[in-house]
Design a protein around this motif. Structure first.
Motif, PDB file in Angstrom:
ATOM      1  N   GLU A  76     -62.897 -77.296 -18.537  1.00 14.85           N
ATOM      2  CA  GLU A  76     -63.560 -76.775 -19.732  1.00 14.85           C
ATOM      3  C   GLU A  76     -64.101 -75.366 -19.497  1.00 14.85           C
ATOM      4  O   GLU A  76     -64.033 -74.520 -20.394  1.00 14.85           O
ATOM      5  N   VAL A  77     -64.618 -75.098 -18.312  1.00 14.56           N
ATOM      6  CA  VAL A  77     -65.106 -73.755 -17.987  1.00 14.56           C
ATOM      7  C   VAL A  77     -63.937 -72.770 -17.979  1.00 14.56           C
ATOM      8  O   VAL A  77     -64.033 -71.669 -18.526  1.00 14.56           O
ATOM      9  N   LYS A  78     -62.836 -73.162 -17.399  1.00 17.94           N
ATOM     10  CA  LYS A  78     -61.665 -72.276 -17.330  1.00 17.94           C
ATOM     11  C   LYS A  78     -61.114 -71.928 -18.716  1.00 17.94           C
ATOM     12  O   LYS A  78     -60.503 -70.878 -18.885  1.00 17.94           O
ATOM     13  N   LYS A  79     -61.341 -72.765 -19.705  1.00 19.91           N
ATOM     14  CA  LYS A  79     -60.881 -72.506 -21.072  1.00 19.91           C
ATOM     15  C   LYS A  79     -61.630 -71.335 -21.719  1.00 19.91           C
ATOM     16  O   LYS A  79     -61.234 -70.868 -22.780  1.00 19.91           O
ATOM     17  N   LEU A  80     -62.692 -70.869 -21.097  1.00 20.58           N
ATOM     18  CA  LEU A  80     -63.515 -69.821 -21.688  1.00 20.58           C
ATOM     19  C   LEU A  80     -62.928 -68.421 -21.523  1.00 20.58           C
ATOM     20  O   LEU A  80     -63.595 -67.445 -21.831  1.00 20.58           O
ATOM     21  N   ASP A  81     -61.706 -68.318 -21.043  1.00 19.80           N
ATOM     22  CA  ASP A  81     -61.055 -67.024 -20.862  1.00 19.80           C
ATOM     23  C   ASP A  81     -61.883 -66.130 -19.944  1.00 19.80           C
ATOM     24  O   ASP A  81     -62.351 -65.064 -20.337  1.00 19.80           O
ATOM     25  N   ILE A  82     -62.057 -66.600 -18.727  1.00 18.37           N
ATOM     26  CA  ILE A  82     -62.846 -65.851 -17.752  1.00 18.37           C
ATOM     27  C   ILE A  82     -61.950 -65.323 -16.644  1.00 18.37           C
ATOM     28  O   ILE A  82     -60.844 -65.798 -16.444  1.00 18.37           O
ATOM     29  N   ASN A  83     -62.467 -64.331 -15.944  1.00 19.91           N
ATOM     30  CA  ASN A  83     -61.791 -63.817 -14.764  1.00 19.91           C
ATOM     31  C   ASN A  83     -62.817 -63.707 -13.648  1.00 19.91           C
ATOM     32  O   ASN A  83     -63.984 -64.046 -13.853  1.00 19.91           O
ATOM     33  N   LYS A  84     -62.421 -63.243 -12.513  1.00 20.22           N
ATOM     34  CA  LYS A  84     -63.337 -63.201 -11.363  1.00 20.22           C
ATOM     35  C   LYS A  84     -64.512 -62.249 -11.573  1.00 20.22           C
ATOM     36  O   LYS A  84     -65.512 -62.335 -10.884  1.00 20.22           O
ATOM     37  N   ASP A  85     -64.411 -61.339 -12.551  1.00 20.89           N
ATOM     38  CA  ASP A  85     -65.500 -60.395 -12.836  1.00 20.89           C
ATOM     39  C   ASP A  85     -66.423 -60.854 -13.960  1.00 20.89           C
ATOM     40  O   ASP A  85     -67.440 -60.223 -14.218  1.00 20.89           O
ATOM     41  N   THR A  86     -66.054 -61.925 -14.628  1.00 21.23           N
ATOM     42  CA  THR A  86     -66.883 -62.429 -15.720  1.00 21.23           C
ATOM     43  C   THR A  86     -68.218 -62.906 -15.163  1.00 21.23           C
ATOM     44  O   THR A  86     -68.266 -63.604 -14.158  1.00 21.23           O
ATOM     45  N   LYS A  87     -69.302 -62.515 -15.837  1.00 20.72           N
ATOM     46  CA  LYS A  87     -70.626 -62.989 -15.453  1.00 20.72           C
ATOM     47  C   LYS A  87     -70.872 -64.309 -16.168  1.00 20.72           C
ATOM     48  O   LYS A  87     -70.842 -64.374 -17.393  1.00 20.72           O
ATOM     49  N   LEU A  88     -71.092 -65.355 -15.382  1.00 18.65           N
ATOM     50  CA  LEU A  88     -71.351 -66.676 -15.929  1.00 18.65           C
ATOM     51  C   LEU A  88     -72.814 -67.038 -15.701  1.00 18.65           C
ATOM     52  O   LEU A  88     -73.289 -67.057 -14.564  1.00 18.65           O
ATOM     53  N   PHE A  89     -73.507 -67.320 -16.788  1.00 20.70           N
ATOM     54  CA  PHE A  89     -74.908 -67.727 -16.727  1.00 20.70           C
ATOM     55  C   PHE A  89     -74.977 -69.203 -17.083  1.00 20.70           C
ATOM     56  O   PHE A  89     -74.485 -69.626 -18.132  1.00 20.70           O
TER      57      PHE A  89
END
Length: 124
Positions: free
Chosen positions: A65-78
């Protein structure tokens, strides 16, 4: 390594960077009864992804589900929860999976961080 930030720092970072995401790891019951962060004023949205359900079981689909958020290694996740404990565990888990290296835990969570700082909340 996951870093702690206060709620105001989180809100500011979400406001300043489109490449930032807020993930609320509480349960559906908690979202409905206590509300969740309202980010519409900064053109963002909160991502509601349960880490541990009401029975104490870890969500087997959490990483998916987290991976579905269209993130990359530089995305800041809070990550945020009620008090900052579950969100710390969830953030560390995501960090270990190398999904992102910019992971932050909101200190005090919704109860002792977000709401105390009078940041916007949606209550269903």
């Amino acid at each position: 390594m996951i870093k702690n930030v206060n709620a105001n720092e989180c809100f500011k970072a979400l406001k300043e960077s489109e490449n930032s995401k807020l993930i609320d790891v509480r349960t559906d019951f908690e979202w409905k009864s206590n509300g969740y962060a309202n980010l519409t004023s900064i053109n963002q949205k909160v991502n509601l992804i349960t880490w541990v359900n009401e029975n104490g079981n870890v969500n087997e689909n959490f990483v998916k589900e987290v991976k579905k958020l269209d993130i990359n290694k530089d995305t800041k996740l809070f990550f945020i929860c009620k008090s900052g404990i579950r969100s710390m565990h969830a953030g560390n888990f995501v960090f270990e999976k190398s999904i992102s290296k910019n992971i932050f835990n909101v200190e005090g969570g919704m109860s002792f961080g977000w709401k105390i700082n009078n940041l916007p909340v949606t209550i269903k």
